[in-house]
Design a protein around this motif. Structure first.
Motif, PDB file in Angstrom:
ATOM      1  N   LEU A 109       0.806  -1.222   0.000  1.00 38.25           N
ATOM      2  CA  LEU A 109       0.000   0.000   0.000  1.00 38.25           C
ATOM      3  C   LEU A 109       0.836   1.268   0.000  1.00 38.25           C
ATOM      4  O   LEU A 109       0.591   2.186  -0.796  1.00 38.25           O
ATOM      5  N   VAL A 110       1.801   1.348   0.909  1.00 39.07           N
ATOM      6  CA  VAL A 110       2.553   2.599   1.054  1.00 39.07           C
ATOM      7  C   VAL A 110       3.314   2.957  -0.222  1.00 39.07           C
ATOM      8  O   VAL A 110       3.194   4.087  -0.719  1.00 39.07           O
ATOM      9  N   PRO A 111       4.103   2.030  -0.815  1.00 37.13           N
ATOM     10  CA  PRO A 111       4.759   2.389  -2.083  1.00 37.13           C
ATOM     11  C   PRO A 111       3.775   2.735  -3.190  1.00 37.13           C
ATOM     12  O   PRO A 111       4.038   3.616  -4.013  1.00 37.13           O
ATOM     13  N   MET A 112       2.625   2.030  -3.225  1.00 33.51           N
ATOM     14  CA  MET A 112       1.626   2.341  -4.246  1.00 33.51           C
ATOM     15  C   MET A 112       1.108   3.761  -4.079  1.00 33.51           C
ATOM     16  O   MET A 112       1.015   4.526  -5.049  1.00 33.51           O
ATOM     17  N   TYR A 113       0.781   4.143  -2.841  1.00 27.04           N
ATOM     18  CA  TYR A 113       0.290   5.494  -2.597  1.00 27.04           C
ATOM     19  C   TYR A 113       1.362   6.549  -2.889  1.00 27.04           C
ATOM     20  O   TYR A 113       1.065   7.611  -3.441  1.00 27.04           O
ATOM     21  N   VAL A 114       2.594   6.248  -2.525  1.00 27.48           N
ATOM     22  CA  VAL A 114       3.680   7.187  -2.827  1.00 27.48           C
ATOM     23  C   VAL A 114       3.865   7.305  -4.339  1.00 27.48           C
ATOM     24  O   VAL A 114       4.122   8.393  -4.865  1.00 27.48           O
ATOM     25  N   GLY A 115       3.712   6.188  -5.047  1.00 27.83           N
ATOM     26  CA  GLY A 115       3.806   6.237  -6.505  1.00 27.83           C
ATOM     27  C   GLY A 115       2.708   7.093  -7.115  1.00 27.83           C
ATOM     28  O   GLY A 115       2.961   7.879  -8.046  1.00 27.83           O
ATOM     29  N   ILE A 116       1.488   6.963  -6.596  1.00 25.74           N
ATOM     30  CA  ILE A 116       0.383   7.792  -7.079  1.00 25.74           C
ATOM     31  C   ILE A 116       0.669   9.266  -6.805  1.00 25.74           C
ATOM     32  O   ILE A 116       0.459  10.132  -7.667  1.00 25.74           O
ATOM     33  N   ALA A 117       1.167   9.558  -5.606  1.00 23.55           N
ATOM     34  CA  ALA A 117       1.498  10.943  -5.259  1.00 23.55           C
ATOM     35  C   ALA A 117       2.618  11.471  -6.150  1.00 23.55           C
ATOM     36  O   ALA A 117       2.620  12.651  -6.526  1.00 23.55           O
ATOM     37  N   THR A 118       3.579  10.618  -6.503  1.00 23.11           N
ATOM     38  CA  THR A 118       4.674  11.033  -7.379  1.00 23.11           C
ATOM     39  C   THR A 118       4.150  11.429  -8.749  1.00 23.11           C
ATOM     40  O   THR A 118       4.563  12.445  -9.319  1.00 23.11           O
ATOM     41  N   VAL A 119       3.227  10.618  -9.289  1.00 20.11           N
ATOM     42  CA  VAL A 119       2.624  10.949 -10.581  1.00 20.11           C
ATOM     43  C   VAL A 119       1.886  12.286 -10.484  1.00 20.11           C
ATOM     44  O   VAL A 119       1.988  13.143 -11.380  1.00 20.11           O
ATOM     45  N   SER A 120       1.153  12.488  -9.387  1.00 20.12           N
ATOM     46  CA  SER A 120       0.419  13.733  -9.194  1.00 20.12           C
ATOM     47  C   SER A 120       1.366  14.930  -9.147  1.00 20.12           C
ATOM     48  O   SER A 120       1.105  15.973  -9.761  1.00 20.12           O
ATOM     49  N   VAL A 121       2.483  14.785  -8.430  1.00 20.87           N
ATOM     50  CA  VAL A 121       3.460  15.882  -8.328  1.00 20.87           C
ATOM     51  C   VAL A 121       4.067  16.178  -9.698  1.00 20.87           C
ATOM     52  O   VAL A 121       4.252  17.352 -10.076  1.00 20.87           O
ATOM     53  N   LEU A 122       4.396  15.136 -10.458  1.00 22.48           N
ATOM     54  CA  LEU A 122       4.950  15.346 -11.804  1.00 22.48           C
ATOM     55  C   LEU A 122       3.960  16.088 -12.696  1.00 22.48           C
ATOM     56  O   LEU A 122       4.348  16.973 -13.468  1.00 22.48           O
ATOM     57  N   LEU A 123       2.672  15.742 -12.571  1.00 21.97           N
ATOM     58  CA  LEU A 123       1.652  16.446 -13.356  1.00 21.97           C
ATOM     59  C   LEU A 123       1.576  17.918 -12.949  1.00 21.97           C
ATOM     60  O   LEU A 123       1.416  18.799 -13.802  1.00 21.97           O
ATOM     61  N   VAL A 124       1.680  18.186 -11.637  1.00 20.84           N
ATOM     62  CA  VAL A 124       1.655  19.574 -11.164  1.00 20.84           C
ATOM     63  C   VAL A 124       2.875  20.330 -11.686  1.00 20.84           C
ATOM     64  O   VAL A 124       2.761  21.475 -12.143  1.00 20.84           O
ATOM     65  N   VAL A 125       4.052  19.702 -11.625  1.00 25.78           N
ATOM     66  CA  VAL A 125       5.273  20.352 -12.104  1.00 25.78           C
ATOM     67  C   VAL A 125       5.172  20.656 -13.594  1.00 25.78           C
ATOM     68  O   VAL A 125       5.498  21.773 -14.044  1.00 25.78           O
ATOM     69  N   LEU A 126       4.707  19.686 -14.377  1.00 24.78           N
ATOM     70  CA  LEU A 126       4.591  19.890 -15.822  1.00 24.78           C
ATOM     71  C   LEU A 126       3.484  20.890 -16.149  1.00 24.78           C
ATOM     72  O   LEU A 126       3.636  21.725 -17.056  1.00 24.78           O
ATOM     73  N   GLY A 127       2.366  20.818 -15.418  1.00 25.18           N
ATOM     74  CA  GLY A 127       1.302  21.793 -15.626  1.00 25.18           C
ATOM     75  C   GLY A 127       1.752  23.196 -15.283  1.00 25.18           C
ATOM     76  O   GLY A 127       1.449  24.158 -15.992  1.00 25.18           O
ATOM     77  N   GLY A 128       2.516  23.319 -14.179  1.00 22.01           N
ATOM     78  CA  GLY A 128       3.050  24.619 -13.811  1.00 22.01           C
ATOM     79  C   GLY A 128       4.016  25.150 -14.853  1.00 22.01           C
ATOM     80  O   GLY A 128       4.030  26.357 -15.158  1.00 22.01           O
ATOM     81  N   LEU A 129       4.824  24.260 -15.424  1.00 18.94           N
ATOM     82  CA  LEU A 129       5.779  24.681 -16.465  1.00 18.94           C
ATOM     83  C   LEU A 129       5.042  25.271 -17.656  1.00 18.94           C
ATOM     84  O   LEU A 129       5.462  26.281 -18.235  1.00 18.94           O
ATOM     85  N   ALA A 130       3.912  24.655 -18.029  1.00 16.78           N
ATOM     86  CA  ALA A 130       3.113  25.169 -19.145  1.00 16.78           C
ATOM     87  C   ALA A 130       2.508  26.529 -18.829  1.00 16.78           C
ATOM     88  O   ALA A 130       2.191  27.311 -19.738  1.00 16.78           O
TER      89      ALA A 130
END
Length: 249
Positions: A109-130
């Protein structure tokens, strides 16, 4: 060892499928932060820099807040609700009598949730870059802050899950922790705009420390030691308490 790794992978796969079957949770965990960032970015006034914000724009202040949002949602709402539901239904008790020990559930569970959060952060970083928000200028500091923030949020979530008796109680206690954490993260009033006293209090909450550490690294500064130590302390203390207090049935 190979059997254990295989069991964790299978559990993680099953839990990921169950997670994705709940479209509302998947939306708020993955799409909502970047969608909110895009909505805010469509307001021209929020994209303009201001001397009152130390040369940043409002959208730049919200980027680290939204990067922390998913960690808070999964750590304080997701883990307590799921684990307390499994305890209430007797899933954990049945697992304890099988070759797949309950502790392996944490490893899935914990790595899965951290992985989901990582994807979310990457989307925020890329969205912010745009939208004109630069990439984090201190990537190592950003990575360290994110790892410690994830450890802190998940440990607090496990601590809540260790004592709540039912899924409804897990949701209630998780919400009681979630909304104050969101307040101190600056979701309603960014930390650079809030009174100094609230900022100082927020510095010693996991959400406030996480946002400040990510903001520092985004601006090119290595996160302050106080923030990193605060996150590490929550991760160690809450994690140790959860391990000691957790009930399987």
């Amino acid at each position: 060892m190979n059997h254990t790794v295989h069991a964790v992978r299978r559990l993680a796969t099953v839990e990921a499928r169950l997670f994705l079957r709940d479209p509302l949770t998947a939306f708020f965990s993955l799409a909502f932060p970047v969608l909110l960032l895009v909505v805010l970015g469509c307001i021209p006034a929020l994209r303009r820099t201001s001397p009152d914000l130390h040369g940043m724009s409002t959208i730049q202040l919200y980027a680290p807040i939204l990067a922390v949002f998913t960690l808070l949602l999964l750590g304080l709402n997701g883990l307590p609700s799921l684990l307390s539901a499994y305890r209430e239904r007797g899933v954990l008790r049945r697992m304890s009598a099988s070759p797949v020990r309950p502790g392996l559930l944490f490893g899935a569970l914990v790595p899965m949730y951290v992985g989901i959060a990582t994807v979310s952060v990457l989307l925020v970083v890329l969205g912010g870059l745009a939208l004109g928000v630069p990439l984090p200028r201190q990537p190592l500091g950003f990575l360290l802050a994110f790892v410690l923030a994830a450890a802190a949020m998940m440990s607090v979530g496990l601590l809540i899950a260790s004592f709540v008796p039912s899924a409804k109680a897990g949701n209630a206690v998780g919400a009681l922790a979630f909304f104050p954490m969101m307040f101190f993260s600056g979701i309603w009033l960014p930390r650079d705009m809030s009174p100094a006293l609230l900022d100082r209090i927020g510095d010693f909450t996991p959400s406030g420390a996480a946002v400040q550490a990510l903001q520092d690294s985004w601006n090119g500064n290595f996160p302050h030691a106080v923030g990193l130590l605060t996150l590490a302390a929550y991760a160690v203390l809450a994690g140790a308490a959860a391990a000691k207090l957790f009930r399987w049935e």
